[in-house]
Design a protein around this motif. Structure first.
Motif, short mmCIF file in Angstrom:
data_model
loop_
_atom_site.label_atom_id
_atom_site.label_comp_id
_atom_site.label_asym_id
_atom_site.label_seq_id
_atom_site.Cartn_x
_atom_site.Cartn_y
_atom_site.Cartn_z
N ARG A 129 0.83 -1.21 0.00
CA ARG A 129 0.00 0.00 0.00
C ARG A 129 0.87 1.25 0.00
NH1 ARG A 129 -3.14 -3.31 3.28
NH2 ARG A 129 -2.36 -2.42 5.22
N ALA A 130 1.96 1.22 0.75
CA ALA A 130 2.87 2.37 0.78
C ALA A 130 3.52 2.59 -0.59
CB ALA A 130 3.94 2.17 1.86
N ALA A 131 3.90 1.51 -1.25
CA ALA A 131 4.50 1.63 -2.59
C ALA A 131 3.48 2.21 -3.57
CB ALA A 131 4.99 0.27 -3.07
N ALA A 132 2.24 1.77 -3.46
CA ALA A 132 1.19 2.25 -4.36
C ALA A 132 0.88 3.73 -4.14
CB ALA A 132 -0.07 1.42 -4.18
N SER A 133 1.12 4.23 -2.93
CA SER A 133 0.80 5.63 -2.64
C SER A 133 1.93 6.58 -3.04
CB SER A 133 0.48 5.80 -1.15
OG SER A 133 1.64 5.61 -0.37
N ARG A 134 3.07 6.06 -3.44
CA ARG A 134 4.17 6.93 -3.89
C ARG A 134 3.75 7.64 -5.17
NH1 ARG A 134 9.41 5.88 -1.92
NH2 ARG A 134 10.25 6.59 -3.89
N SER A 152 10.17 -13.51 0.98
CA SER A 152 11.40 -12.74 1.21
C SER A 152 11.80 -11.99 -0.06
CB SER A 152 12.53 -13.66 1.65
OG SER A 152 12.21 -14.28 2.86
N TRP A 153 11.69 -12.66 -1.20
CA TRP A 153 12.00 -12.04 -2.49
C TRP A 153 11.08 -10.85 -2.75
CZ3 TRP A 153 8.73 -12.57 -6.99
CH2 TRP A 153 9.30 -12.15 -8.20
N TYR A 154 9.77 -11.06 -2.53
CA TYR A 154 8.79 -10.01 -2.79
C TYR A 154 8.98 -8.84 -1.84
CZ TYR A 154 4.31 -8.01 -4.20
OH TYR A 154 3.34 -7.19 -4.71
N GLU A 155 9.24 -9.11 -0.58
CA GLU A 155 9.44 -8.03 0.39
C GLU A 155 10.74 -7.27 0.11
OE1 GLU A 155 8.85 -7.07 5.10
OE2 GLU A 155 9.24 -9.15 4.53
N ASP A 186 10.98 -3.30 -0.40
CA ASP A 186 11.94 -2.46 0.33
C ASP A 186 12.75 -1.61 -0.64
OD1 ASP A 186 11.05 -3.45 2.78
OD2 ASP A 186 12.68 -4.92 2.94
N ALA A 187 13.13 -2.20 -1.78
CA ALA A 187 13.88 -1.45 -2.80
C ALA A 187 13.02 -0.33 -3.38
CB ALA A 187 14.36 -2.39 -3.90
N VAL A 188 11.76 -0.62 -3.63
CA VAL A 188 10.83 0.40 -4.14
C VAL A 188 10.72 1.54 -3.15
CG1 VAL A 188 8.40 0.88 -4.65
CG2 VAL A 188 9.48 -1.18 -5.58
N LEU A 189 10.49 1.21 -1.88
CA LEU A 189 10.30 2.24 -0.85
C LEU A 189 11.57 3.04 -0.59
CD1 LEU A 189 7.95 0.23 1.52
CD2 LEU A 189 7.33 2.08 -0.07
N ARG A 205 15.82 2.27 -8.47
CA ARG A 205 15.24 2.22 -9.82
C ARG A 205 15.30 0.83 -10.43
NH1 ARG A 205 13.73 6.75 -11.13
NH2 ARG A 205 13.91 7.17 -13.34
N HIS A 206 16.16 -0.04 -9.91
CA HIS A 206 16.30 -1.39 -10.44
C HIS A 206 16.33 -2.39 -9.29
CE1 HIS A 206 16.93 -0.05 -14.53
NE2 HIS A 206 17.70 0.90 -14.04
N PHE A 207 15.89 -3.59 -9.57
CA PHE A 207 15.83 -4.65 -8.56
C PHE A 207 16.70 -5.81 -8.99
CE2 PHE A 207 13.54 -8.53 -7.03
CZ PHE A 207 13.79 -8.36 -5.68
N ARG A 208 17.53 -6.28 -8.15
CA ARG A 208 18.35 -7.50 -8.38
C ARG A 208 18.53 -8.22 -7.12
NH1 ARG A 208 17.75 -9.87 -12.70
NH2 ARG A 208 17.91 -8.48 -14.40
#
Length: 192
Positions: free
Chosen positions: A13-18, A175-178, A182-185, A189-192
């Motif tokens: 929800r926090a990511a969606a509100s950015r 764990s992968w999804y969280e 965390d990277a989004v929040l 700009r990129h996820f690995r």
């Protein structure tokens, strides 16, 4: 598990509100996810395919959400999480309902001289058996959830070439999804 799922839902929800998507691929799903699947729908999928989904993934799709509005699904790493019925995107041959119940031939830490030759030596062998497609990364690379074999529950990424798939450092789907959230929040700009 309920506490982990609740924490992930709050972060989503926090990511969606950015304001505006910042992470690569987020413009495909805009951090929206479809409604959770019913227990009956998940049991039906498991029975059809002869598998038991890892508990954390099962909890996610029955509690937080499933699929979504984007071309490649809902809120998730890269272009988003595919709906469960798109499980067969990684398969090289025709989908076979028994593929999910077979063990995935890759193991974390193993080095391959020629991944495809070792994982699928026969003409009709499927190298990505035992995996469920989670999401599209672009350029034909996918994120997969391992359902069978020694790496059950782990997330693996397909890679072209002889080196074979790459296991993420995460012990399980949640764990992968969280880690992605965390990277989004954090504004990455990129996820690995």
């Amino acid at each position: 598990m309920p506490a982990r799922l609740a924490r992930v839902a709050v972060k989503l929800r926090a990511a969606a509100s950015r304001s505006g998507p910042v992470m690569f691929g987020a413009d495909a799903h805009l951090f929206r996810i479809g409604p959770a699947l019913s227990e009956d729908a998940v049991v039906g999928f498991e029975e059809r395919h002869g598998v038991t989904l890892p508990p954390d993934y099962r909890g996610f799709i029955t509690t937080v959400g499933h699929g979504g509005p984007g071309r490649f699904g809902g809120a998730g790493p890269f272009y988003g999480l595919l709906p469960i019925d798109d499980w067969d995107w990684a398969l090289r041959g025709d989908p076979d309902i028994t593929m999910l119940a077979q063990p995935f031939p890759a193991e974390p830490g193993r080095v391959y001289d020629d991944w495809l030759a070792e994982a699928a030596p026969g003409e009709n062998d499927e190298p990505y058996r035992g995996t469920l497609a989670l999401g599209h990364q672009g350029c034909d690379d996918l994120s997969l959830l391992v359902l069978g074999g020694p790496a059950r529950g782990r997330v693996v990424e397909t890679r072209p070439g002889k080196q074979g798939p790459r296991f993420t450092p995460d012990p399980d789907f949640l764990s992968w999804y969280e880690r992605w959230l965390d990277a989004v929040l954090a504004g990455e700009r990129h996820f690995r």
